[in-house]
Design a protein around this motif. Structure first.
Motif, PDB file in Angstrom:
ATOM      1  N   VAL A 122       0.853  -1.193   0.000  1.00  0.00           N
ATOM      2  CA  VAL A 122       0.000   0.000   0.000  1.00  0.00           C
ATOM      3  C   VAL A 122       0.889   1.242   0.000  1.00  0.00           C
ATOM      4  N   ASN A 123       0.473   2.276  -0.724  1.00  0.00           N
ATOM      5  CA  ASN A 123       1.289   3.504  -0.762  1.00  0.00           C
ATOM      6  C   ASN A 123       0.581   4.705  -0.139  1.00  0.00           C
ATOM      7  N   ALA A 124      -0.599   4.486   0.444  1.00  0.00           N
ATOM      8  CA  ALA A 124      -1.291   5.541   1.191  1.00  0.00           C
ATOM      9  C   ALA A 124      -1.766   4.920   2.501  1.00  0.00           C
ATOM     10  N   LEU A 125      -0.893   4.919   3.474  1.00  0.00           N
ATOM     11  CA  LEU A 125      -1.177   4.278   4.754  1.00  0.00           C
ATOM     12  C   LEU A 125      -1.959   5.218   5.668  1.00  0.00           C
ATOM     13  N   VAL A 126      -3.029   4.671   6.274  1.00  0.00           N
ATOM     14  CA  VAL A 126      -3.885   5.456   7.167  1.00  0.00           C
ATOM     15  C   VAL A 126      -3.737   4.914   8.577  1.00  0.00           C
ATOM     16  N   ASN A 127      -3.568   5.801   9.518  1.00  0.00           N
ATOM     17  CA  ASN A 127      -3.458   5.397  10.925  1.00  0.00           C
ATOM     18  C   ASN A 127      -4.867   5.134  11.449  1.00  0.00           C
ATOM     19  N   LEU A 128      -5.235   3.854  11.589  1.00  0.00           N
ATOM     20  CA  LEU A 128      -6.595   3.489  11.967  1.00  0.00           C
ATOM     21  C   LEU A 128      -6.571   2.269  12.873  1.00  0.00           C
ATOM     22  N   SER A 129      -7.065   2.423  14.085  1.00  0.00           N
ATOM     23  CA  SER A 129      -7.193   1.308  15.022  1.00  0.00           C
ATOM     24  C   SER A 129      -8.664   1.188  15.401  1.00  0.00           C
ATOM     25  N   ARG A 130      -9.253   0.062  15.091  1.00  0.00           N
ATOM     26  CA  ARG A 130     -10.687  -0.116  15.328  1.00  0.00           C
ATOM     27  C   ARG A 130     -10.999  -0.579  16.757  1.00  0.00           C
ATOM     28  N   ARG A 131     -10.125  -1.370  17.335  1.00  0.00           N
ATOM     29  CA  ARG A 131     -10.451  -2.083  18.575  1.00  0.00           C
ATOM     30  C   ARG A 131     -10.917  -1.164  19.702  1.00  0.00           C
ATOM     31  N   HIS A 132     -10.222  -0.087  19.952  1.00  0.00           N
ATOM     32  CA  HIS A 132     -10.550   0.765  21.101  1.00  0.00           C
ATOM     33  C   HIS A 132     -11.111   2.139  20.689  1.00  0.00           C
ATOM     34  N   SER A 133     -11.525   2.247  19.460  1.00  0.00           N
ATOM     35  CA  SER A 133     -12.018   3.538  18.973  1.00  0.00           C
ATOM     36  C   SER A 133     -13.420   3.843  19.495  1.00  0.00           C
ATOM     37  N   PRO A 134     -13.740   5.110  19.762  1.00  0.00           N
ATOM     38  CA  PRO A 134     -15.093   5.495  20.173  1.00  0.00           C
ATOM     39  C   PRO A 134     -16.048   5.625  18.996  1.00  0.00           C
ATOM     40  N   TYR A 135     -15.523   5.518  17.777  1.00  0.00           N
ATOM     41  CA  TYR A 135     -16.354   5.704  16.590  1.00  0.00           C
ATOM     42  C   TYR A 135     -17.163   4.453  16.248  1.00  0.00           C
ATOM     43  N   HIS A 136     -18.260   4.671  15.547  1.00  0.00           N
ATOM     44  CA  HIS A 136     -19.067   3.597  14.970  1.00  0.00           C
ATOM     45  C   HIS A 136     -18.297   2.963  13.819  1.00  0.00           C
ATOM     46  N   GLU A 137     -18.576   1.693  13.529  1.00  0.00           N
ATOM     47  CA  GLU A 137     -17.867   0.987  12.459  1.00  0.00           C
ATOM     48  C   GLU A 137     -17.938   1.729  11.126  1.00  0.00           C
ATOM     49  N   SER A 138     -19.096   2.271  10.789  1.00  0.00           N
ATOM     50  CA  SER A 138     -19.235   2.984   9.517  1.00  0.00           C
ATOM     51  C   SER A 138     -18.371   4.243   9.493  1.00  0.00           C
ATOM     52  N   GLN A 139     -18.243   4.914  10.632  1.00  0.00           N
ATOM     53  CA  GLN A 139     -17.384   6.095  10.706  1.00  0.00           C
ATOM     54  C   GLN A 139     -15.912   5.716  10.573  1.00  0.00           C
ATOM     55  N   LEU A 140     -15.520   4.591  11.168  1.00  0.00           N
ATOM     56  CA  LEU A 140     -14.147   4.118  11.054  1.00  0.00           C
ATOM     57  C   LEU A 140     -13.781   3.855   9.595  1.00  0.00           C
ATOM     58  N   ASN A 141     -14.728   3.321   8.835  1.00  0.00           N
ATOM     59  CA  ASN A 141     -14.477   3.092   7.411  1.00  0.00           C
ATOM     60  C   ASN A 141     -14.149   4.401   6.696  1.00  0.00           C
ATOM     61  N   PHE A 142     -14.807   5.477   7.114  1.00  0.00           N
ATOM     62  CA  PHE A 142     -14.603   6.773   6.468  1.00  0.00           C
ATOM     63  C   PHE A 142     -13.177   7.291   6.660  1.00  0.00           C
ATOM     64  N   ALA A 143     -12.505   6.846   7.703  1.00  0.00           N
ATOM     65  CA  ALA A 143     -11.121   7.293   7.915  1.00  0.00           C
ATOM     66  C   ALA A 143     -10.245   6.940   6.717  1.00  0.00           C
ATOM     67  N   LEU A 144     -10.602   5.870   6.017  1.00  0.00           N
ATOM     68  CA  LEU A 144      -9.820   5.437   4.866  1.00  0.00           C
ATOM     69  C   LEU A 144     -10.041   6.326   3.637  1.00  0.00           C
ATOM     70  N   LEU A 145     -10.941   7.296   3.747  1.00  0.00           N
ATOM     71  CA  LEU A 145     -11.167   8.238   2.651  1.00  0.00           C
ATOM     72  C   LEU A 145     -10.277   9.481   2.762  1.00  0.00           C
ATOM     73  N   ARG A 146      -9.482   9.574   3.812  1.00  0.00           N
ATOM     74  CA  ARG A 146      -8.620  10.756   3.984  1.00  0.00           C
ATOM     75  C   ARG A 146      -7.696  10.986   2.793  1.00  0.00           C
ATOM     76  N   PRO A 147      -7.071   9.949   2.228  1.00  0.00           N
ATOM     77  CA  PRO A 147      -6.210  10.192   1.059  1.00  0.00           C
ATOM     78  C   PRO A 147      -6.969  10.694  -0.167  1.00  0.00           C
ATOM     79  N   LEU A 148      -8.315  10.575  -0.156  1.00  0.00           N
ATOM     80  CA  LEU A 148      -9.128  11.084  -1.259  1.00  0.00           C
ATOM     81  C   LEU A 148      -9.685  12.471  -0.969  1.00  0.00           C
TER      82      LEU A 148
END
Length: 343
Positions: A122-148
């Motif tokens: 991968v050439n666009a790495l996103v800092n994302l940890s799901r296990r202890h996040s306060p966000y909803h699963e759907s919101q966590l997915n959105f973190a991967l849109l930062r490079p866009l």
């Protein structure tokens, strides 16, 4: 003025796991369509989730990983090159997909940095940890849109607004005959294939009987295997329910859901589907993190949940069992459902 010669940006969302996970990923397609000019959105999934993705207005094409994964590597690479993909988002990390899409020279390859194989693929790495996040699963997915270009994680209502299941096939006459037009219809989905903590069948039995007495037409849904598992329970409650376990294809079940008033079930695929098609969807949840509704609540215009208001981990090490979820009372569920009655 629009540049007619500009290349179309083709973005592939890769999520090859379960139905509920796919539903909570599809709002990403809505964000892309609304924020990336003229984007073409592809979705890489599995055979069993294809009918789910087909309902989403914002996905232009479904790619079936089951048709690709056993091809020789050279053919896999050629397949992905032929799609002319400019960006891939690895929502569900998979080493094989990460490797072959790198070999296909997809220009932008987005993934979480906490998978070791992404560091090489991968050439666009996103800092994302799901296990202890306060966000909803759907919101966590959105973190991967930062490079866009995503600047901030949207609120849950904003995520829900990006979900559009408007491509649902009308219910066929064959299944329309199941519905009594003079009664509100509710689906009870008591099992989860072991993916969630479940409310007891004794509670579902009381719920079915009470709702039947209040004028509801009560359907029990589930897979063929779940129907066989429940056959004694279904027989005991046959005077209060209509058994539709194992009767539908997934596409037919989605159409059937759309024709009903609502669904009650555990945190499983059918609950998330019901919420996404716009009917009332009531999820019954344990207060165990990360299984709790803060992470996995259904999203949709009529999505709801019940959970005992406590922070509990007592049942974490007993798979399939949860004392707290049994403390949700039948009376609470009946009260919630009665508010759904058409006026």
């Amino acid at each position: 003025m629009k540049n007619l010669n500009a290349p179309v940006k083709t973005i592939l969302i890769s999520r090859i796991d379960a139905i509920g996970d796919v539903v909570l990923t599809l709002p990403m397609a809505g964000w892309i369509k609304q924020n990336v000019p003229d984007a073409r959105v592809l979705f890489l999934g599995r055979t069993y989730t294809a009918p789910v993705v087909a309902c989403c207005k914002y996905v232009d094409q479904f790619l079936n990983w089951d048709d690709i994964k056993d091809l020789p590597v050279a053919e896999q690479v050629r397949f992905f090159k032929n799609q002319q993909i400019s960006s891939i988002i690895h929502v569900f990390p998979n080493k094989q997909i990460a490797q072959v899409t790198r070999q296909a020279s997809i220009k932008q390859r987005i993934g979480t940095r906490n998978r070791w194989f992404h560091w090489f693929t991968v050439n666009a790495l996103v800092n994302l940890s799901r296990r202890h996040s306060p966000y909803h699963e759907s919101q966590l997915n959105f973190a991967l849109l930062r490079p866009l270009g995503l600047k901030t994680i949207p609120t849950l209502p904003e995520v829900t607004a990006y979900l559009d299941f408007s491509r649902i096939t009308p219910l066929s006459d064959k299944w329309q005959e199941f519905l009594k037009n003079d009664q509100p219809c509710i689906i009870l989905h008591p099992k989860s294939k072991g993916s969630a903590r479940e409310w007891d069948l004794a509670h579902f039995s009381q719920l079915a009987r009470q709702l039947h007495g209040l004028g509801w037409q009560v359907f029990i849904s589930g897979s063929t295997a779940e129907g066989e598992l429940l056959q004694d329970w279904l027989r005991e409650n046959q005077n209060f329910i209509t058994n539709v376990t194992g009767k539908f294809s997934l596409s037919e079940f989605i159409s059937f859901m759309k024709a009903c008033t609502g669904l009650v079930g555990a945190s499983t695929g059918p609950l998330h589907l019901a919420a996404s098609v716009g009917i009332h969807a009531l999820g019954l949840y344990p207060p165990i993190k990360p299984m709790h509704p803060g992470r996995w609540a259904p999203i949709g215009p009529r999505a709801e949940y019940l959970v005992v208001p406590k922070d509990c981990s007592d049942c974490r090490k007993t798979p399939g069992s949860c004392v707290c979820i049994q403390q949700i009372t039948v009376a609470e569920v009946v009260s919630q459902v009665q508010q759904w009655r058409p006026e």
